[in-house]
Design a protein around this motif. Structure first.
Motif, mmCIF file in Angstrom:
data_model
loop_
_atom_site.group_PDB
_atom_site.id
_atom_site.type_symbol
_atom_site.label_atom_id
_atom_site.label_comp_id
_atom_site.label_asym_id
_atom_site.label_seq_id
_atom_site.Cartn_x
_atom_site.Cartn_y
_atom_site.Cartn_z
ATOM 1 N N LYS A 196 -13.356 -3.231 -9.739
ATOM 2 C CA LYS A 196 -12.969 -3.248 -8.327
ATOM 3 C C LYS A 196 -12.662 -4.674 -7.868
ATOM 4 N N LYS A 197 -11.613 -4.806 -7.072
ATOM 5 C CA LYS A 197 -11.222 -6.117 -6.541
ATOM 6 C C LYS A 197 -12.151 -6.517 -5.387
ATOM 7 N N PRO A 198 -12.413 -7.809 -5.219
ATOM 8 C CA PRO A 198 -13.280 -8.269 -4.113
ATOM 9 C C PRO A 198 -12.517 -8.277 -2.781
ATOM 10 N N VAL A 199 -12.217 -7.076 -2.279
ATOM 11 C CA VAL A 199 -11.407 -6.944 -1.065
ATOM 12 C C VAL A 199 -12.169 -6.157 0.003
ATOM 13 N N ASN A 200 -11.751 -6.339 1.247
ATOM 14 C CA ASN A 200 -12.296 -5.575 2.366
ATOM 15 C C ASN A 200 -11.135 -5.160 3.261
ATOM 16 N N PHE A 201 -10.808 -3.861 3.252
ATOM 17 C CA PHE A 201 -9.725 -3.334 4.076
ATOM 18 C C PHE A 201 -10.247 -2.629 5.328
#
Length: 320
Positions: A34-39
């Motif tokens: 999983k990518k270290p992103v916050n949508f």
């Protein structure tokens, strides 16, 4: 050298990217990182959250695909090298899966898929929904209204680009009328236990016909609101996609089998409402691609979005 570059070279893996994950594909197994992103609707911003969502993904997906999800594995950085399945200095986690043969996926075998094949899927889902955890809180009218209101707000900027004003206004008006007219149905569905912890993304590319049986994988783990809801809303995503690919013969067989076995007396009332919702969401997602600087073939996604919105309009016109 970065983590993905290092591991892909070390494994000899093909890398596929989504907006939220890197998928490393080897001949026998797949590692999903999983990518270290916050949508907002999806938050993988910390290592602990990525670990938690990896674990949740495995647990939830084993319900409909028990033999594919092997577990969650740590990735450590040791003396400048990234080591898979090593917990000495953990810097990342991955979901480890058996590789699913491409030719087993429904999206790739659609021309040779039979009505009996989709009836098998329906039988699996009726049993799954009957056993799935009740999640009554996600069946409230205001929850569904929030979902559709969100869709209309987020797609207004695409009016005249992927959806015409007349269609946008008509769908919005009919959805609001449906809520007013059938408000009591939403409460009835909750009382009757029709709101379940489902899959949330039952699409052609997430269904595999394997030797051991039908496997439905890649459910939504990152947001309960997108996974939990009315069982008809869950099952009809596949109906909508079959219609989209001009296989109405298959969607009818699938729907008939599900309706017959589930004995759901509200099936005909709710089917086109939820199919319209599913098609509209896909139209929205394809429209979003037009704003992504990394997407090159914008015309392709503009065309897909237009077709999805047109399908949503068609379902809306069939709503009671």
């Amino acid at each position: 050298m970065g983590l993905i570059e290092y591991l892909s070279r070390d494994l000899g893996a093909k890398v596929v990217q989504t907006h939220a994950s890197w998928v490393l594909i080897t001949p026998d197994v797949v590692y999903k990182i999983k990518k270290p992103v916050n949508f907002g609707f999806l938050d993988y911003s910390t290592l602990e959250k990525r670990k938690e969502n990896c674990q949740k993904e495995v647990i939830l997906n084993r319900r409909l695909c028990p033999n594919i999800y092997l577990g969650v594995v740590p990735i450590s950085l040791v003396d400048g090298r990234y080591m898979l399945e090593d917990d000495s200095n953990v810097v990342e986690y991955a979901v480890k899966m058996k590789r699913i043969p491409e030719d087993s996926l429904l999206i790739n075998r659609l021309p040779r898929t039979t009505q009996e094949d989709v009836r098998m899927v329906a039988r699996l889902l009726v049993d799954f929904h009957a056993k799935a955890e009740r999640r009554d809180e996600w069946g409230r009218l205001e929850v569904m209204e929030f979902n559709t209101d969100e869709n209309f707000v987020q797609t207004e900027k695409y009016v005249g680009i992927t959806i015409e004003r007349e269609a946008y206004n008509y769908i919005k008006k009919r959805v609001e009328e449906f809520y007013t007219k059938y408000e009591d149905i939403f409460e009835k569905r909750i009382r009757e236990g029709k709101i379940r912890d489902g899959h949330g993304d039952i699409r052609l590319e997430h269904i595999a016909f394997l030797k051991e049986g039908v496997c439905i994988f890649d459910c939504i783990e990152f947001n309960d609101r997108f996974r939990c809801g009315d069982v008809i809303n869950d099952m009809c995503f596949l109906s909508m996609e079959l219609d989209f690919y001009s296989r109405r013969d298959l969607s009818e067989a699938y729907e008939e089998e599900y309706k017959k076995l589930s004995k759901d007396e509200d099936f005909d009332l709710l089917l086109n409402f939820f199919k319209s919702y599913r098609a509209y969401v896909r139209g929205k997602v394809y429209s979003f691609m037009l704003d992504d600087p990394q997407v090159e073939d914008k015309e392709k996604y503009r065309d897909l979005a237009r077709k999805m919105f047109a399908l949503s309009l068609e379902y809306t016109k069939r709503m009671p």
